[in-house]
Write a protein that holds these residues in place. Structure first.
Motif, short mmCIF file in Angstrom:
data_model
loop_
_atom_site.label_atom_id
_atom_site.label_comp_id
_atom_site.label_asym_id
_atom_site.label_seq_id
_atom_site.Cartn_x
_atom_site.Cartn_y
_atom_site.Cartn_z
N GLU A 81 0.83 -1.20 0.00
CA GLU A 81 0.00 0.00 0.00
C GLU A 81 0.86 1.25 0.00
O GLU A 81 0.54 2.24 -0.67
CB GLU A 81 -0.93 0.01 1.21
CG GLU A 81 -1.87 1.21 1.23
CD GLU A 81 -2.84 1.21 2.39
OE1 GLU A 81 -3.71 2.09 2.43
OE2 GLU A 81 -2.74 0.31 3.25
N LYS A 82 1.95 1.23 0.75
CA LYS A 82 2.84 2.39 0.78
C LYS A 82 3.39 2.67 -0.61
O LYS A 82 3.44 3.83 -1.05
CB LYS A 82 3.99 2.16 1.76
CG LYS A 82 4.92 3.36 1.94
CD LYS A 82 6.10 3.02 2.82
CE LYS A 82 5.67 2.66 4.22
NZ LYS A 82 6.84 2.44 5.11
N GLU A 83 3.78 1.63 -1.32
CA GLU A 83 4.30 1.79 -2.68
C GLU A 83 3.21 2.31 -3.62
O GLU A 83 3.46 3.15 -4.48
CB GLU A 83 4.84 0.46 -3.18
CG GLU A 83 5.21 0.44 -4.66
CD GLU A 83 6.35 1.40 -4.98
OE1 GLU A 83 6.46 1.79 -6.17
OE2 GLU A 83 7.12 1.76 -4.05
N HIS A 84 2.01 1.80 -3.44
CA HIS A 84 0.88 2.23 -4.27
C HIS A 84 0.61 3.73 -4.10
O HIS A 84 0.42 4.45 -5.08
CB HIS A 84 -0.37 1.44 -3.89
CG HIS A 84 -1.64 1.93 -4.53
ND1 HIS A 84 -1.90 1.82 -5.87
CD2 HIS A 84 -2.71 2.58 -3.98
CE1 HIS A 84 -3.08 2.36 -6.13
NE2 HIS A 84 -3.59 2.82 -5.01
N ILE A 85 0.62 4.20 -2.86
CA ILE A 85 0.33 5.62 -2.60
C ILE A 85 1.46 6.50 -3.11
O ILE A 85 1.22 7.51 -3.79
CB ILE A 85 0.10 5.84 -1.09
CG1 ILE A 85 -1.16 5.11 -0.63
CG2 ILE A 85 -0.04 7.34 -0.79
CD1 ILE A 85 -1.39 5.16 0.87
N THR A 86 2.69 6.16 -2.77
CA THR A 86 3.83 7.00 -3.16
C THR A 86 4.00 7.05 -4.67
O THR A 86 4.32 8.11 -5.23
CB THR A 86 5.11 6.49 -2.50
OG1 THR A 86 5.30 5.09 -2.82
CG2 THR A 86 5.06 6.66 -1.00
N SER A 87 3.78 5.94 -5.35
CA SER A 87 3.92 5.94 -6.82
C SER A 87 2.83 6.74 -7.49
O SER A 87 3.06 7.42 -8.49
CB SER A 87 3.93 4.51 -7.35
OG SER A 87 2.70 3.86 -7.06
#
Length: 480
Positions: free
Chosen positions: A245-251
């Motif tokens: 989820e962190k990667e999804h938001i930051t990307s």
């Protein structure tokens, strides 16, 4: 703003950011119930059967129950709660004091939330509002001046809690999920209005009016515990977020400016037409909402000749419709974006126009269908329901146009909205006192309202053609 952002798929509704949206929904629910609780409780707090003395006074004993037109003792409702001799003018000052308090902190709290983080600013506002709600019955014992002071400070606290939410969404909400997340959070206000109108009177009758404050103040304290435990300003710092989820938001937010925040470009904002379109939208939206919230029970009781008990239930129905339409509108807006069916600017213009035009048309038609009970009720339900489609339009527009200053701009926007609410309620009261007939008043008020909202829709159709992200960045290069 007219670009079609793309993001990767992740766990969706099972993700932490949707949990944050539910907690914000709960906090908005709490704040609106605390704000409206006095409007419900004051029916039992004030002895309206006697001429009032300006000084604060309290009595106990038999009261005339306007619901059944026969004398009852307060003991019949399971309480010996005090009854105060407050004039209608005093009650008006008490009601308006919370709005003035909100206005005082809207813009400063939005600015401070952007600098120091929204978690502590919003959490403090929610906690203060909850504690003051718990102390309201005690304040009433000491005098009306203290009640007015508490309501003003409570308004200041709620002003802190309302505006800073967008600072959190600027870092937590992927572009294709902004409408869904903000609509889930924002629908708490409409759902809270529905609940307080449904159960507030029952609580007051069964337990006594102080318990209206005790119950919803306690709910607010529970919400504060959840808030300080779960809410974080930045997903990068949250201890429970998954790597996926962190990667999804930051990307998804990779193209959003992350440079250090400098001074606010006030001059450029004043010259920016898209922002003025947003401000006008808030002005029109709050104009309508204030009239509905303030005068809907009176309209149902006076025009439809419905008794007070049934009037309370009917008055709550539009707000459950508003809560549902808020969530459904957010889902539909993000569906149109995720499937690349419409551009971002088109979606915002579409939902802004529908949210202003549809309730205006219903309001204009309302005085001409009073002979039909069913039609009138349907229109009264549709007005706030369709109005909340704006939540997927101009209400979240600042997140698209200027995410770094979203809370500050939200404070200004809500300031325009509250100003409209003060003007509309004052104007409506003046028309009622001058015309002396609620139906004639409603014809004038809603026609003026409809024309004003249609004008706003037309202005947004023109101004938002210039309201793309590129146009705004031309006015304020790399600042927003």
């Amino acid at each position: 703003m007219d670009e079609k952002p793309t993001t990767k798929k992740d766990s969706g509704f099972c993700s932490l950011r949707y949990g944050l949206a539910l907690i914000m929904h709960f906090s908005n629910f709490t704040m609106i119930t605390q704000r409206v609780s006095l409007s419900i409780a004051i029916i039992a707090m004030v002895n309206s059967t006697q001429h009032q003395d300006p000084a604060n006074a309290a009595t106990e004993g038999p009261l005339t129950d306007p619901l059944s037109n026969r004398s009852r003792s307060v003991k019949d409702f399971g309480t010996r709660a005090a009854v105060y001799q407050w004039s209608t003018e005093t009650q008006g000052i008490i009601f308006s004091s919370i709005s003035y308090g909100i206005i005082l902190t809207l813009i400063p709290s939005g600015y401070l939330a952007g600098i120091f983080g929204a978690k502590h600013i919003l959490g403090a506002g929610l906690l203060i509002s909850s504690l003051l709600t718990l102390f309201t019955p005690m304040a009433a014992e000491f005098g009306v001046i203290l009640v007015i002071a508490i309501r003003t400070v409570q308004g200041m606290a709620q002003g802190m809690a309302w505006t800073g939410q967008f600072t959190i969404w600027a870092k937590w909400a992927p572009p294709l999920e902004r409408s869904k997340l903000t609509s889930i959070a924002g629908s708490g206000a409409a759902f809270g209005s529905f609940i307080i109108l449904c159960v507030g009177g029952l609580i007051s009758q069964a337990l006594g009016w102080p318990f209206v404050f005790y119950i919803f103040g306690s709910i607010g304290c529970v919400c504060c515990v959840l808030w300080f435990t779960v809410i974080y300003d930045d997903p990068m710092n949250h201890p429970c977020i998954s790597g996926k989820e962190k990667e999804h938001i930051t990307s998804s937010l990779a193209q959003q400016s992350s440079s250090p925040r400098r001074s606010i470009p006030i001059k450029a904002m004043v010259r920016c037409l898209p922002l003025w379109a947003i401000f006008m939208g808030f002005f029109s939206h709050f104009w309508l909402c204030t009239i509905i919230i303030t005068y809907l029970p009176t309209y149902i009781n006076t025009v439809l000749h419905v008794n007070i008990r049934d009037s309370g239930v009917l008055s709550s129905l539009p707000f459950i419709a508003a809560s549902s339409c808020t969530v459904l509108g957010g889902q539909m807006a993000d569906f149109l974006l995720s499937r690349n069916l419409l551009s971002l600017i088109t979606v915002r213009k579409l939902f802004s126009s529908l949210g202003l035009l549809l309730p205006s048309l219903c309001a204009v038609a309302l005085p001409f269908v009073t002979s039909s009970y069913i039609t009138t009720i349907v229109l009264l339900i549709l007005i706030p329901g369709t109005s909340n489609l704006c939540d997927s339009g101009f209400i979240i527009n600042t997140l698209d146009v200027a995410p770094r200053y979203a809370s500050f701009l939200m404070g200004i926007s809500r300031g325009f909205g509250l100003t409209a609410g003060i003007i509309s309620s004052t104007t409506t009261g003046f028309l009622i006192s001058q015309v002396g007939h609620v139906i004639e008043h409603s014809k004038m008020a809603v026609i003026a309202l409809g024309v004003e909202n249609i004008y706003t829709v037309l202005s947004r159709m023109v101004w938002l053609d210039r309201g793309s992200k590129h146009a705004f960045e031309h006015s304020v290069p790399e600042d927003l």
